[in-house]
Write an enzyme that holds these catalytic residues in place. Structure first.
Site, PDB file in Angstrom:
ATOM      1  N   ARG A   1     -12.824   9.959   0.372  1.00 57.39           N
ATOM      2  CA  ARG A   1     -11.784   9.529  -0.557  1.00 57.39           C
ATOM      3  C   ARG A   1     -12.260   9.753  -1.976  1.00 57.39           C
ATOM      4  NH1 ARG A   1      -7.968   4.317  -1.173  1.00 57.39           N
ATOM      5  NH2 ARG A   1      -7.101   4.940  -3.182  1.00 57.39           N
TER       6      ARG A   1
ATOM      7  N   ARG B   1      -4.272  10.854  -0.360  1.00 57.80           N
ATOM      8  CA  ARG B   1      -5.632  10.432  -0.035  1.00 57.80           C
ATOM      9  C   ARG B   1      -5.953  10.677   1.429  1.00 57.80           C
ATOM     10  NH1 ARG B   1      -2.747   5.149  -1.638  1.00 57.80           N
ATOM     11  NH2 ARG B   1      -2.155   6.718  -3.094  1.00 57.80           N
TER      12      ARG B   1
ATOM     13  N   ASP C   1      -6.985   5.377   3.154  1.00 62.91           N
ATOM     14  CA  ASP C   1      -6.742   4.212   2.306  1.00 62.91           C
ATOM     15  C   ASP C   1      -6.800   2.995   3.218  1.00 62.91           C
ATOM     16  OD1 ASP C   1      -6.088   2.699   0.035  1.00 62.91           O
ATOM     17  OD2 ASP C   1      -3.954   2.811   0.485  1.00 62.91           O
TER      18      ASP C   1
ATOM     19  N   ASP D   1      -6.594  -1.054   3.047  1.00 63.85           N
ATOM     20  CA  ASP D   1      -6.286  -2.228   2.225  1.00 63.85           C
ATOM     21  C   ASP D   1      -6.450  -3.493   3.046  1.00 63.85           C
ATOM     22  OD1 ASP D   1      -5.565  -0.784  -0.069  1.00 63.85           O
ATOM     23  OD2 ASP D   1      -3.471  -0.636   0.553  1.00 63.85           O
TER      24      ASP D   1
END
Length: 170
Positions: free
Chosen positions: A81, A92, A95, A97
């Site tokens: 990344r 990307r 990712d 989160d």
């Protein structure tokens, strides 16, 4: 502690990227209990031709939230990344989160839990609703299914017929 993640990719082999991230979570963070189906979604907050694959995952960890965030950042960096210095969203390779960490509410400059935009994103709420519809958001006091029912996001979220495999990239 119970933690929920949103994991997405829109570059290269998207399925492999997500499965690789899941494997790295198991190796570095803790046991994964549930994983949603893959969902193909439109980009959110920017324009690109590359659609995302997104999932939600539920795991247990002994890490505190700050250490958890540090390890997630290392996983993303090791997977390639690239973070640009701009404030805008970009494509990307991966990712990851943190959506929820137990029922904690944390608001630091580099760490916000629950994720501050999760209630505005169908690409987060739809996979979460598949694995944890009755989990209550600790700030809004509503379940994931209730948040999804009132979400104004109009982006397409298409469920694919298969789920990620944990251990696929080892």
């Amino acid at each position: 502690m119970r933690v929920y993640f949103s994991i997405g990719s829109n570059l290269d082999d998207r399925e492999f990227n997500i499965e690789d991230a899941l494997d790295r979570i198991v190796e570095n963070i803790g046991i994964i209990h549930k994983v949603s189906s893959f969902y193909e979604t439109e980009p959110w907050g920017f324009t690109t031709d590359e659609r995302f694959l997104n999932i939600a995952a539920e795991a247990d960890t002994d890490l505190n939230p700050e250490d958890l965030m540090s390890i997630i950042t290392k996983i993303e960096n090791r997977m390639g990344r690239i973070r640009e210095n701009s404030e805008s969203y970009t494509s990307r390779i991966i990712d990851i989160d943190i959506l929820l960490y137990s029922d904690m509410v944390i608001s630091h400059p580099d760490l916000k839990i629950p994720h501050p935009l999760m209630q505005e994103r169908k690409f987060v709420l739809v996979p979460m609703n598949e694995i944890a519809p009755d989990i209550v958001h600790p700030v809004f006091g509503q379940t994931i299914s209730e948040l999804l029912a009132v979400c104004s996001d109009t982006g397409e979220v298409k469920k694919l017929e298969h789920r990620p495999r944990i251990g696929a990239s080892l």
